[in-house]
Design an enzyme around this catalytic site. Structure first.
Site, PDB file in Angstrom:
ATOM      1  N   TYR A   1      38.583  42.087  47.183  1.00 16.95           N
ATOM      2  CA  TYR A   1      37.812  42.190  45.931  1.00 16.95           C
ATOM      3  C   TYR A   1      36.340  42.511  46.215  1.00 16.95           C
ATOM      4  CZ  TYR A   1      34.794  40.519  42.223  1.00 16.95           C
ATOM      5  OH  TYR A   1      33.776  40.431  41.302  1.00 16.95           O
TER       6      TYR A   1
ATOM      7  N   VAL B   1      24.871  40.630  42.197  1.00 14.51           N
ATOM      8  CA  VAL B   1      26.280  40.530  42.597  1.00 14.51           C
ATOM      9  C   VAL B   1      26.875  39.346  41.843  1.00 14.51           C
ATOM     10  CG1 VAL B   1      27.850  39.990  44.508  1.00 14.51           C
ATOM     11  CG2 VAL B   1      25.985  41.610  44.864  1.00 14.51           C
ATOM     12  N   ALA B   2      27.918  39.627  41.070  1.00 20.51           N
ATOM     13  CA  ALA B   2      28.496  38.623  40.172  1.00 20.51           C
ATOM     14  C   ALA B   2      29.187  37.495  40.939  1.00 20.51           C
ATOM     15  CB  ALA B   2      29.505  39.307  39.248  1.00 20.51           C
TER      16      ALA B   2
ATOM     17  N   SER C   1      22.456  54.598  41.767  1.00 23.99           N
ATOM     18  CA  SER C   1      23.518  53.727  42.275  1.00 23.99           C
ATOM     19  C   SER C   1      24.858  54.170  41.713  1.00 23.99           C
ATOM     20  CB  SER C   1      23.225  52.286  41.807  1.00 23.99           C
ATOM     21  OG  SER C   1      24.351  51.448  41.960  1.00 23.99           O
TER      22      SER C   1
ATOM     23  N   HIS D   1      27.195  51.800  41.948  1.00 24.52           N
ATOM     24  CA  HIS D   1      27.739  50.437  41.869  1.00 24.52           C
ATOM     25  C   HIS D   1      28.509  50.109  43.156  1.00 24.52           C
ATOM     26  CE1 HIS D   1      28.068  47.569  38.361  1.00 24.52           C
ATOM     27  NE2 HIS D   1      28.852  46.931  39.212  1.00 24.52           N
TER      28      HIS D   1
ATOM     29  N   ARG E   1      32.125  51.117  42.979  1.00 26.64           N
ATOM     30  CA  ARG E   1      32.991  50.298  42.119  1.00 26.64           C
ATOM     31  C   ARG E   1      32.998  50.788  40.677  1.00 26.64           C
ATOM     32  NH1 ARG E   1      33.599  45.236  44.999  1.00 26.64           N
ATOM     33  NH2 ARG E   1      33.852  43.903  43.174  1.00 26.64           N
TER      34      ARG E   1
ATOM     35  N   ASP F   1      20.776  52.059  45.740  1.00 27.15           N
ATOM     36  CA  ASP F   1      21.726  51.238  46.498  1.00 27.15           C
ATOM     37  C   ASP F   1      23.049  51.951  46.630  1.00 27.15           C
ATOM     38  OD1 ASP F   1      23.482  50.712  44.324  1.00 27.15           O
ATOM     39  OD2 ASP F   1      22.547  48.792  43.859  1.00 27.15           O
TER      40      ASP F   1
ATOM     41  N   ARG G   1      23.872  49.524  55.060  1.00 23.99           N
ATOM     42  CA  ARG G   1      24.437  48.531  55.971  1.00 23.99           C
ATOM     43  C   ARG G   1      23.527  48.215  57.154  1.00 23.99           C
ATOM     44  NH1 ARG G   1      26.876  48.244  52.133  1.00 23.99           N
ATOM     45  NH2 ARG G   1      29.106  48.374  51.742  1.00 23.99           N
TER      46      ARG G   1
ATOM     47  N   ARG H   1      26.826  44.304  49.211  1.00 16.76           N
ATOM     48  CA  ARG H   1      27.824  43.610  50.044  1.00 16.76           C
ATOM     49  C   ARG H   1      27.219  42.895  51.242  1.00 16.76           C
ATOM     50  NH1 ARG H   1      30.178  48.043  48.110  1.00 16.76           N
ATOM     51  NH2 ARG H   1      32.134  47.879  46.941  1.00 16.76           N
TER      52      ARG H   1
HETATM   53  C1  LIG Z   1      31.381  41.784  44.474  1.00 18.32           C
HETATM   54  C2  LIG Z   1      30.370  42.628  43.742  1.00 18.32           C
HETATM   55  C3  LIG Z   1      29.916  42.234  42.490  1.00 18.32           C
HETATM   56  C4  LIG Z   1      28.962  42.993  41.819  1.00 18.32           C
HETATM   57  N1  LIG Z   1      28.466  42.552  40.623  1.00 18.32           N
HETATM   58  C5  LIG Z   1      27.526  43.276  39.971  1.00 18.32           C
HETATM   59  C6  LIG Z   1      26.965  42.804  38.749  1.00 18.32           C
HETATM   60  O1  LIG Z   1      27.294  41.743  38.257  1.00 18.32           O
HETATM   61  N2  LIG Z   1      26.039  43.597  38.154  1.00 18.32           N
HETATM   62  C7  LIG Z   1      25.639  44.804  38.659  1.00 18.32           C
HETATM   63  O2  LIG Z   1      24.798  45.486  38.069  1.00 18.32           O
HETATM   64  N3  LIG Z   1      26.134  45.243  39.837  1.00 18.32           N
HETATM   65  C8  LIG Z   1      27.058  44.524  40.496  1.00 18.32           C
HETATM   66  N4  LIG Z   1      27.540  44.957  41.699  1.00 18.32           N
HETATM   67  C9  LIG Z   1      27.000  46.192  42.283  1.00 18.32           C
HETATM   68  C10 LIG Z   1      25.761  45.878  43.148  1.00 18.32           C
HETATM   69  O3  LIG Z   1      24.685  45.464  42.354  1.00 18.32           O
HETATM   70  C11 LIG Z   1      25.301  47.099  43.965  1.00 18.32           C
HETATM   71  O4  LIG Z   1      25.074  48.179  43.086  1.00 18.32           O
HETATM   72  C12 LIG Z   1      26.290  47.527  45.026  1.00 18.32           C
HETATM   73  O5  LIG Z   1      26.945  46.421  45.599  1.00 18.32           O
HETATM   74  C13 LIG Z   1      25.545  48.293  46.125  1.00 18.32           C
HETATM   75  O6  LIG Z   1      26.418  48.777  47.099  1.00 18.32           O
HETATM   76  P1  LIG Z   1      26.676  48.028  48.508  1.00 18.32           P
HETATM   77  O7  LIG Z   1      27.579  46.881  48.193  1.00 18.32           O
HETATM   78  O8  LIG Z   1      27.343  49.073  49.313  1.00 18.32           O
HETATM   79  O9  LIG Z   1      25.337  47.578  49.029  1.00 18.32           O
HETATM   80  C14 LIG Z   1      28.483  44.198  42.388  1.00 18.32           C
HETATM   81  C15 LIG Z   1      28.937  44.583  43.650  1.00 18.32           C
HETATM   82  C16 LIG Z   1      29.860  43.807  44.341  1.00 18.32           C
HETATM   83  C17 LIG Z   1      30.304  44.240  45.708  1.00 18.32           C
END
Ligand SMILES: Cc1cc2nc3c(=O)[nH]c(=O)nc-3n(C[C@H](O)[C@H](O)[C@H](O)COP(=O)(O)O)c2cc1C
Length: 370
Positions: free
Chosen positions: A34, A88-89, A257, A259, A262, A290, A294, A314
């Site tokens: 996840y 990150v939620a 971004s 996301h 995702r 973003d 890494r 992450r």
């Molecule tokens: C587990 C998880 C939960 C996330 N939750 C949110 C969130 O609640 N709000 C949001 O704007 N982005 C969320 N993101 C996206 C991150 O803010 C960010 O854009 C993204 O993780 C950046 O990529 P990276 O994981 O490769 O650094 C989430 C990402 C992950 C991996």
């Protein structure tokens, strides 16, 4: 393996990415899928890393970097490095302290942090632990009263800006996680939304009649920009035309971004669209970037391609899972050391020296967009 003492962390993690392997070995498989997974067939997730690998760096000789610094001023705050922890939620999935621990690590490390609407600790509690450079990330709710209340609470709690995420009106959990039987809703609660009706699709209607009929649009965004007493940022920008429109509407900054791979699968890495977006909004508009960062070299590359600062998703959650607040602070220390090393060997004394001429890009690749 869960590590607690600074000694254990130092003996097991030698670079930020080591936290990914450690997290994978420690976390339950479905949960790791996840966190690490992307949407769809994960083409965007893969491209987020590929784009960074396609760029190399020009080593430069004999520049005096003896008084070098990676400091950046953002929101009248001096950051030790151009880095913020991304929203990150549900961080209590990996650590009982969750967002309080990551906020503490950001504060200790002298960087900024952004707390999610979907945090597992209340935005008020997180604010108390957070660094001076703190933002509240808002997922606009169907209910205007809830949005107004969330903005008011963020202002009251001392957040400096609202960061509205717009790229995930529809979100799909990683297929890998689903195949492993991981079900998010059984494990978490969005405590910030406890007092509001936040079921985004109560009637179970189809995508266009249900979720998308209630999704934010340009007009509703414009209203929230006008109504917010603190600056508004938008996260999830991937096209120069959207960036121009947002700038004209009065947003203070944007986050380029996807996301972390995702949101829309098959969208390119944000690194690829960053130069065109920078060109579109001009050099004085603040851009964060973003997705796929890494190590410290990636931070350098993002800045050279046009970002003012980067956010970490992450890396933050892996380090939190492995070592709690101390783990996140250790990961940030390693990352900032790498950035400094990279600056020193490319002859950059400060962030303004990090420009596109420090990059070596194979002629057939991203160069055309610069
Ligand atoms: C587990 C998880 C939960 C996330 N939750 C949110 C969130 O609640 N709000 C949001 O704007 N982005 C969320 N993101 C996206 C991150 O803010 C960010 O854009 C993204 O993780 C950046 O990529 P990276 O994981 O490769 O650094 C989430 C990402 C992950 C991996």
């Amino acid at each position: 393996m869960r590590l607690f003492s600074p000694q254990q962390l130092a003996q097991n993690a030698f670079c930020p990415q080591d936290y990914e392997q450690l997290a994978e070995s420690y976390l339950e498989k479905g949960l790791f899928a996840y966190l690490s997974g992307g949407s769809g067939q994960e083409h965007s997730l893969a491209d987020n890393r590929k784009a960074f690998h396609e760029i190399q760096l020009n080593s430069r000789l004999l520049n005096d970097v003896s008084k070098g610094s990676s400091e950046l001023t953002l929101f009248n705050q001096t950051l030790a490095a151009p880095i913020l922890l991304a929203p990150v939620a549900y961080q209590s999935l990996v650590d009982p302290q969750g967002e309080i621990a990551t906020a503490q690590a950001a504060k200790t490390s002298g960087i900024g942090s952004v707390v999610s609407t979907l945090s597992s600790q209340s935005l008020e509690k997180v604010a108390q632990a957070a660094p001076p450079c703190k933002l509240f990330q808002l997922y606009l709710q169907n209910d205007d009263a809830a949005n107004q209340a969330l903005i008011n609470r963020a202002v009251e709690a001392g957040y400096q800006a609202i960061m509205i995420t717009l790229d995930t009106s529809v979100q799909s959990v990683s297929l890998k996680a689903r195949r492993l039987g991981f079900v998010l809703h059984q494990q978490v609660e969005a405590v910030n939304l406890r007092d509001y009706d936040h079921n985004q699709n109560p009637t179970g209607k189809t995508l266009f009649q249900g979720l998308m009929a209630q999704a934010p649009n340009w007009q509703s965004l414009g209203n929230w920009i006008k109504q917010s007493p603190i600056p508004v940022w938008v996260k999830g920008v991937m096209h120069p035309d959207d960036a121009i429109q947002l700038k004209q509407m009065g947003v203070t900054g944007i986050v380029v971004s996807n996301h972390g791979g995702r949101a829309l699968d098959n969208s390119p890495s944000p690194l690829r669209v960053l130069p065109a977006i920078r060109k579109a909004v001009g050099k004085d508009f603040t851009i964060l970037m973003d997705s796929g960062i890494r190590d410290g070299y990636d931070v350098f590359k993002a800045l050279a391609m046009g970002a003012n600062a980067v956010m970490l998703g992450r890396l933050q959650i892996y380090a939190l899972a492995v070592g709690g607040a101390v783990g996140v602070a250790h990961m940030l220390k390693l990352l900032i050391e790498e950035l400094h090393l990279c600056m020193a060997l490319t002859g950059c004394k400060n962030l303004t020296d990090i420009r596109a001429d420090k990059l070596f890009i194979q002629p057939t690749q991203i160069q055309q967009s610069l």
